[in-house]
Every structure is written in structure tokens, then in C-alpha cells.
Design an enzyme around this catalytic site. Structure first.
Site, PDB file in Angstrom:
ATOM      1  N   TYR A  27       0.731  -1.147   0.162  1.00  0.00           N
ATOM      2  CA  TYR A  27       0.002   0.055   0.024  1.00  0.00           C
ATOM      3  C   TYR A  27       0.949   1.320   0.049  1.00  0.00           C
ATOM      4  CZ  TYR A  27      -3.256   3.667   1.947  1.00  0.00           C
ATOM      5  OH  TYR A  27      -4.050   4.743   1.987  1.00  0.00           O
ATOM      6  N   GLU A  49     -11.400   6.566   5.761  1.00  0.00           N
ATOM      7  CA  GLU A  49     -10.699   7.304   6.985  1.00  0.00           C
ATOM      8  C   GLU A  49     -11.956   7.426   7.702  1.00  0.00           C
ATOM      9  OE1 GLU A  49      -7.937   8.033   7.469  1.00  0.00           O
ATOM     10  OE2 GLU A  49      -7.014   7.877   5.300  1.00  0.00           O
ATOM     11  N   TRP A  57      -5.200   1.610  10.780  1.00  0.00           N
ATOM     12  CA  TRP A  57      -5.377   1.467   9.185  1.00  0.00           C
ATOM     13  C   TRP A  57      -5.393   0.156   8.657  1.00  0.00           C
ATOM     14  CZ3 TRP A  57      -7.828   3.589   5.669  1.00  0.00           C
ATOM     15  CH2 TRP A  57      -7.434   3.418   4.499  1.00  0.00           C
TER      16      TRP A  57
END
Length: 198
Positions: A27, A49, A57
Site C-alpha cells: 500500500y 478514513e 489503518w
């Protein structure tokens, strides 16, 4: 050598969060901080988010394909029409984060995204808060968690009906989609977005 960067077995420097596993490394290397300028792309990042708030995350990223499947691949026109039956379906979907407020917020944010088309659309709106300068952090402690621009963006989005869009969440969004470059000086990704000079 910067102690806040880890040299991988490929010889490339990354921050610790991006060196902890292959999913996060991929990522970081291919997506994080690269410009996102489409409505669907930004609605997806905004939604993820929102769900990430208070969580790691890594959890959200690992569930990303499930989120896409559950939320009509983040097509705001479809999500805006979600009914109570859709809400109940999402609450029962163990593949995603089943937070009632965040699910409601995502549906409301889809509706707000459609309304923003009258002002040029979500992408132009968010990118209009791009600052004149980007941070140049050498250490992790030098990376801000919010900015004047993220505070203004959060306030402007809330005024237009968006939810779960606080200044810290909006700064994380700005980092993720290339509006600011918070790659550490020395990282192999610094300046890779083309938006900012290394």
C-alpha cells in the site's frame, strides 16, 4: 541514518508502519500519497478514513475489498439510495466494521457528495484545500496530525452535511490522496506523487 526509517530487504527506506507487513508495504509503495482526483476514488478514501477513526489503518485496509462489496464499490449515487434494509444488511455484515454511526455517516456522506456536484464536485472541493507548502518531516514526531487546511476542510464539509470528517481525519485523507506529502525525508517514496518536489 534516520532511525525512523527502516531499510527493507529490497534496500528501500520506509517508515515502521509501512515495513511491518507485506499488505502495508505494498500500500505504501504503490498507493499511499498518490493523487486521487475522481469522485468515486475520493468518496471511497473519505469513507475508509471515517471507518478508520479510532482503529488501526491495517484493520481497514485488510477489509477494503469487503467494504467495496458492501458499499456498491463506493458509487455515491448507489450508496445515497441505501434504505433501512441496506443499513440492517451492513450491520449484519461481519466482514466490515459494524459501527452504526459510521455506517449512517457513510450513507449521509454519499448524499452530501451528490449535493456537492453543484459546487464542482467532491474532488475539486477537497483539492481546493491543498496548502501552499507541504511538511518536510525528517522524523515521525515532525509529521503533523492536522493542519490549518484540514481544519478548514473539516468545517466546510460539516457545513455541507458530511459526518465523521474532523480535522485529524481530513489530514489523514489529505496525506493518503497526495494533497500533502508527509513521506519522511529519506523515504524512497518522498516526492513520488508528482504533486510536490522531493
Amino acid at each position: 541514518m534516520n532511525n525512523d526509517l527502516i531499510i527493507g530487504d529490497d534496500g528501500l527506506a520506509r517508515p515502521p508502519w509501512a515495513a511491518s507487513n507485506e499488505m502495508l508495504r505494498n500500500y505504501y509503495d504503490t498507493e499511499w500519497g498518490m493523487p486521487v482526483t475522481s469522485e468515486i476514488g475520493l468518496f471511497e478514501r473519505l469513507s475508509l478514513e471515517c471507518f478508520q477513526s479510532g482503529l488501526s489503518w491495517a484493520i481497514i485496509l485488510s477489509k477494503r475489498e469487503a467494504f467495496r462489496d458492501a458499499f456498491a464499490f463506493f458509487n455515491p449515487e448507489q450508496v445515497a439510495l441505501f434504505s433501512e434494509a441496506d443499513f440492517e444488511r451492513l450491520i449484519e455484515d461481519s466482514r466490515i466494521v459494524r459501527n452504526r454511526l459510521k455506517i449512517r455517516a457513510t450513507i449521509a456522506n454519499a448524499q452530501a457528495t451528490l449535493a456537492l456536484r453543484d459546487e464542482g464536485g467532491l474532488a475539486d472541493f477537497i483539492w481546493s484545500y491543498k496548502p501552499a507548502h507541504t511538511p518536510t518531516p525528517v522524523t515521525l514526531d515532525e509529521i503533523p496530525t492536522q493542519s490549518d487546511e484540514s481544519k478548514l476542510l473539516a468545517k466546510a464539509l460539516k457545513k455541507r452535511g458530511f459526518k465523521f470528517v474532523g480535522p485529524t481525519t481530513m489530514f489523514a485523507l489529505m496525506e493518503a490522496v497526495g494533497i500533502v506529502d508527509t513521506h519522511l525525508i529519506g523515504s524512497h517514496r518522498r516526492g513520488s506523487s508528482g504533486v510536490w518536489q522531493a
